[in-house]
Design a protein around this motif. Structure first.
Motif, mmCIF file in Angstrom:
data_model
loop_
_atom_site.group_PDB
_atom_site.id
_atom_site.type_symbol
_atom_site.label_atom_id
_atom_site.label_comp_id
_atom_site.label_asym_id
_atom_site.label_seq_id
_atom_site.Cartn_x
_atom_site.Cartn_y
_atom_site.Cartn_z
ATOM 1 N N THR A 31 0.818 -1.206 0.000
ATOM 2 C CA THR A 31 0.000 0.000 0.000
ATOM 3 C C THR A 31 0.853 1.258 0.000
ATOM 4 N N ALA A 32 1.923 1.282 0.791
ATOM 5 C CA ALA A 32 2.804 2.453 0.849
ATOM 6 C C ALA A 32 3.459 2.691 -0.503
ATOM 7 N N PHE A 79 2.988 5.977 -2.795
ATOM 8 C CA PHE A 79 4.159 6.738 -3.233
ATOM 9 C C PHE A 79 4.087 7.058 -4.721
ATOM 10 N N TYR A 80 3.819 6.055 -5.544
ATOM 11 C CA TYR A 80 3.792 6.274 -6.994
ATOM 12 C C TYR A 80 2.574 7.086 -7.432
ATOM 13 N N GLU A 81 1.457 6.911 -6.775
ATOM 14 C CA GLU A 81 0.297 7.748 -7.084
ATOM 15 C C GLU A 81 0.592 9.208 -6.770
ATOM 16 N N ASN A 82 1.234 9.451 -5.632
ATOM 17 C CA ASN A 82 1.600 10.816 -5.263
ATOM 18 C C ASN A 82 2.626 11.397 -6.227
ATOM 19 N N LYS A 83 3.579 10.599 -6.624
ATOM 20 C CA LYS A 83 4.597 11.058 -7.576
ATOM 21 C C LYS A 83 3.936 11.509 -8.879
#
Length: 130
Positions: A2-3, A7-11
């Motif tokens: 999940t983390a 991370f990649y969604e936020n990026k």
């Protein structure tokens, strides 16, 4: 897991590459390229239709006429310059929707896109390989 996904969604929510910016601009999306470098660099060469507000000059007054419905894709020279990061932070603090252009104008040119200005380049006919 999940983390990692977060991370990649936020990026992706806060960065954009040159091919995605080119496509968004050509599709008429509510998006503008914002050059965070000093005026002399912008005058020399910039992304077509970009606006210029040097990151050191971003404030309520210099941004008062900007449309807050748009996403501003902030850029600078490239990975060796952090003016785009400073500009994106400033614009975010001012309440704008912002993304940072990965690689700046240098990667824009490496991907074959044209530039405007006194030292403009015509670009090349390339298509994104990703």
């Amino acid at each position: 897991m999940t983390a990692q996904i977060t991370f990649y969604e936020n990026k992706l929510a806060f960065e954009m590459d040159p091919s995605d910016l080119f496509e968004a601009l050509n599709n008429g999306e509510k998006i503008l390229a914002l050059d965070a470098r000093k005026a002399f660099a912008f005058e020399s060469e910039h992304i077509p239709a970009a606006i210029n507000i040097p990151h050191r000059e971003m404030n309520e007054e210099t941004t008062r006429l900007l449309n807050r419905d748009f996403i501003y894709v902030v850029y600078c020279d490239g990975i060796g310059c952090n003016a785009s990061t400073k500009g994106a932070l400033n614009m975010s603090k001012l309440g704008f929707k912002v993304k940072e252009l990965i690689g700046g104008i240098e990667w824009w040119k490496l991907d074959g896109y044209a530039t405007e200005g006194t030292e403009s380049s015509a670009g090349q006919e390339l298509s994104c390989a990703c």
